[in-house]
Design a protein around this motif. Structure first.
Motif, PDB file in Angstrom:
ATOM      1  N   ALA A  89       0.830  -1.211   0.000  1.00  0.00           N
ATOM      2  CA  ALA A  89       0.000   0.000   0.000  1.00  0.00           C
ATOM      3  C   ALA A  89       0.860   1.255   0.000  1.00  0.00           C
ATOM      4  O   ALA A  89       0.562   2.226  -0.717  1.00  0.00           O
ATOM      5  N   LEU A  90       1.931   1.244   0.782  1.00  0.00           N
ATOM      6  CA  LEU A  90       2.802   2.418   0.813  1.00  0.00           C
ATOM      7  C   LEU A  90       3.582   2.546  -0.496  1.00  0.00           C
ATOM      8  O   LEU A  90       3.750   3.657  -1.019  1.00  0.00           O
ATOM      9  N   ALA A  91       4.036   1.431  -1.052  1.00  0.00           N
ATOM     10  CA  ALA A  91       4.725   1.484  -2.351  1.00  0.00           C
ATOM     11  C   ALA A  91       3.791   2.037  -3.422  1.00  0.00           C
ATOM     12  O   ALA A  91       4.210   2.826  -4.282  1.00  0.00           O
ATOM     13  N   TYR A 127       9.599  -2.435  -9.454  1.00  0.00           N
ATOM     14  CA  TYR A 127       9.891  -3.861  -9.469  1.00  0.00           C
ATOM     15  C   TYR A 127       9.439  -4.416  -8.125  1.00  0.00           C
ATOM     16  O   TYR A 127      10.051  -4.121  -7.087  1.00  0.00           O
ATOM     17  N   GLY A 128       8.358  -5.183  -8.125  1.00  0.00           N
ATOM     18  CA  GLY A 128       7.779  -5.622  -6.861  1.00  0.00           C
ATOM     19  C   GLY A 128       7.277  -4.419  -6.088  1.00  0.00           C
ATOM     20  O   GLY A 128       6.566  -3.570  -6.632  1.00  0.00           O
ATOM     21  N   ASN A 129       7.674  -4.324  -4.839  1.00  0.00           N
ATOM     22  CA  ASN A 129       7.314  -3.159  -4.031  1.00  0.00           C
ATOM     23  C   ASN A 129       8.484  -2.195  -3.897  1.00  0.00           C
ATOM     24  O   ASN A 129       8.634  -1.504  -2.880  1.00  0.00           O
ATOM     25  N   ASN A 130       9.297  -2.148  -4.937  1.00  0.00           N
ATOM     26  CA  ASN A 130      10.449  -1.251  -4.993  1.00  0.00           C
ATOM     27  C   ASN A 130      10.211  -0.233  -6.108  1.00  0.00           C
ATOM     28  O   ASN A 130       9.940  -0.605  -7.252  1.00  0.00           O
ATOM     29  N   VAL A 131      10.300   1.047  -5.772  1.00  0.00           N
ATOM     30  CA  VAL A 131       9.987   2.117  -6.708  1.00  0.00           C
ATOM     31  C   VAL A 131      11.248   2.936  -6.959  1.00  0.00           C
ATOM     32  O   VAL A 131      11.940   3.329  -6.012  1.00  0.00           O
ATOM     33  N   VAL A 132      11.528   3.195  -8.245  1.00  0.00           N
ATOM     34  CA  VAL A 132      12.708   3.960  -8.635  1.00  0.00           C
ATOM     35  C   VAL A 132      12.264   5.105  -9.536  1.00  0.00           C
ATOM     36  O   VAL A 132      11.505   4.890 -10.494  1.00  0.00           O
TER      37      VAL A 132
END
Length: 359
Positions: A31-33, A51-56
């Motif tokens: 939810a936070l991602a 990528y998954g719950n990783n944001v760039v």
């Protein structure tokens, strides 16, 4: 504005409170991602990937240098300390205030308010830092998309009380097993006590004198400590096995292989039947001589300190990116029930970073 949205127009202190009120214990960050991704996609000067719950998110201004600002969005389990609470002294209380949602808030504010930085920027928001290393989102990014993490210098906004902390220690955890012969405790002479057999290695630990090497002007302090001991069968049985778990926190001038060799040497002749490596992560050299690091130090001020503990600067170092720890939280308050952060320090860190990236 929906409850799931982040308002990046808020100052970093208010944004920290909003992030804390977004529970995101390790493994529950989706939810936070989602909210971070949505907020960043509204900024036209950034390109956003996930990528998954990783944001760039990245700028693409063609600058001669690229800097990475990185932070994890997860926390340790909540301990009755959410929602956040701001007291009359300007201190914000709550799970993750120090480690490290205040640092994440600073990242988001820089992303929103510095559209034309003097260096190209990459913002990394990743999951699962507070749990086992194989789950770490930054590690997953490094394996699947190392090009997303390419840069000349990285700042990990881990708690450091607004002071630059260079590099990090390596960590090695091993299980040392001693053996004996099981017998009835009423006839102990017929057996051999494996817990007693651990005495020599405990004595070796008690007498151990750790190194204090100086690297790039920073003094690191090593430590070799027993952190757990297991043994015993029943209240009337001589134990035939005992395991002592030892953690070695070592300076970044040692490799993982050198650290393990040192531990084997320390316990040589102590009657250890078996040594098993349970966990190992390399340290990271400070890299303070790098031009980008020097410029960063000049901009934020203060005297750099060594990082006591392991952080993800190690992952950047492995990718060939010099990195430092710099964030508003207090590492001594991380993971505590009374975790808190001074809002003044959050705003101070934000302003220092902005000055570095716009001057």
């Amino acid at each position: 504005m929906p409850d799931s949205a982040l308002d990046l127009r808020q100052d970093a202190a208010r944004l920290t409170a909003r992030l804390v009120d977004f529970p995101s214990e390790s493994g529950t960050e989706k939810a936070l991602a989602d909210a971070v991704e949505e907020a960043l996609r509204e900024l036209p000067h950034l390109s956003v990937t996930r990528y998954g719950n990783n944001v760039v998110a990245r700028t693409g201004l063609g600058r001669s240098e690229r800097v990475i600002l990185a932070g994890h969005i997860d926390t340790v389990p909540i301990a009755g300390n959410v929602p956040s609470r701001l007291d009359e002294h300007g201190v914000l209380w709550g799970c993750g205030t120090s480690d490290m949602k205040s640092g994440v808030a600073v990242q988001l504010r820089i992303a929103a308010t510095v559209p034309e930085p003097n260096r190209d920027l990459t913002f990394v928001f990743y999951d699962n830092e507070e749990v086992a290393a194989h789950l770490n989102g930054l590690g997953h990014l490094a394996e699947a998309h190392p090009d997303w993490l390419a840069g000349d210098f990285a700042v990990l906004l881990e708690p450091s009380q607004g002071q630059v902390e260079g590099g990090c220690q390596g960590t090695l955890r091993v299980h040392l097993r001693t053996e004996g012969v099981r017998a009835h405790s009423a006839r102990g002479w017929m057996g051999a006590n494996a817990i007693h057999a651990a005495g020599p290695l405990l004595a070796r630990l008690a007498a151990y004198e750790p190194r204090r090497p100086v690297i790039d002007g920073l003094e690191y302090r090593e430590g070799l400590n027993a952190v757990r001991i297991e043994g015993g069968v029943a209240g009337n049985v001589i134990p035939d096995a005992c395991t002592v778990t030892v953690n070695f926190r070592y300076a970044p001038d040692r490799s993982e292989e050198e650290a393990l060799a040192h531990v084997r040497e320390v316990f040589e002749g102590c009657g250890v039947a078996e040594l098993v490596v349970d966990d190992s992560s390399p340290g990271a050299l400070p890299g303070l001589a790098h031009p980008a690091a020097r410029a960063f130090l000049e901009a934020v001020g203060g005297e750099p300190r060594p990082k006591f503990g392991w952080t993800d600067v190690s992952r950047f170092s492995a990718l060939g990116v010099p990195a430092v720890n710099y964030g508003p939280g207090d590492p001594n308050l991380a993971h505590k029930r009374d975790e808190r952060v001074e809002t003044e320090l959050i705003l101070h860190c934000e302003e220092r970073l902005r000055r570095w990236l716009t001057s």
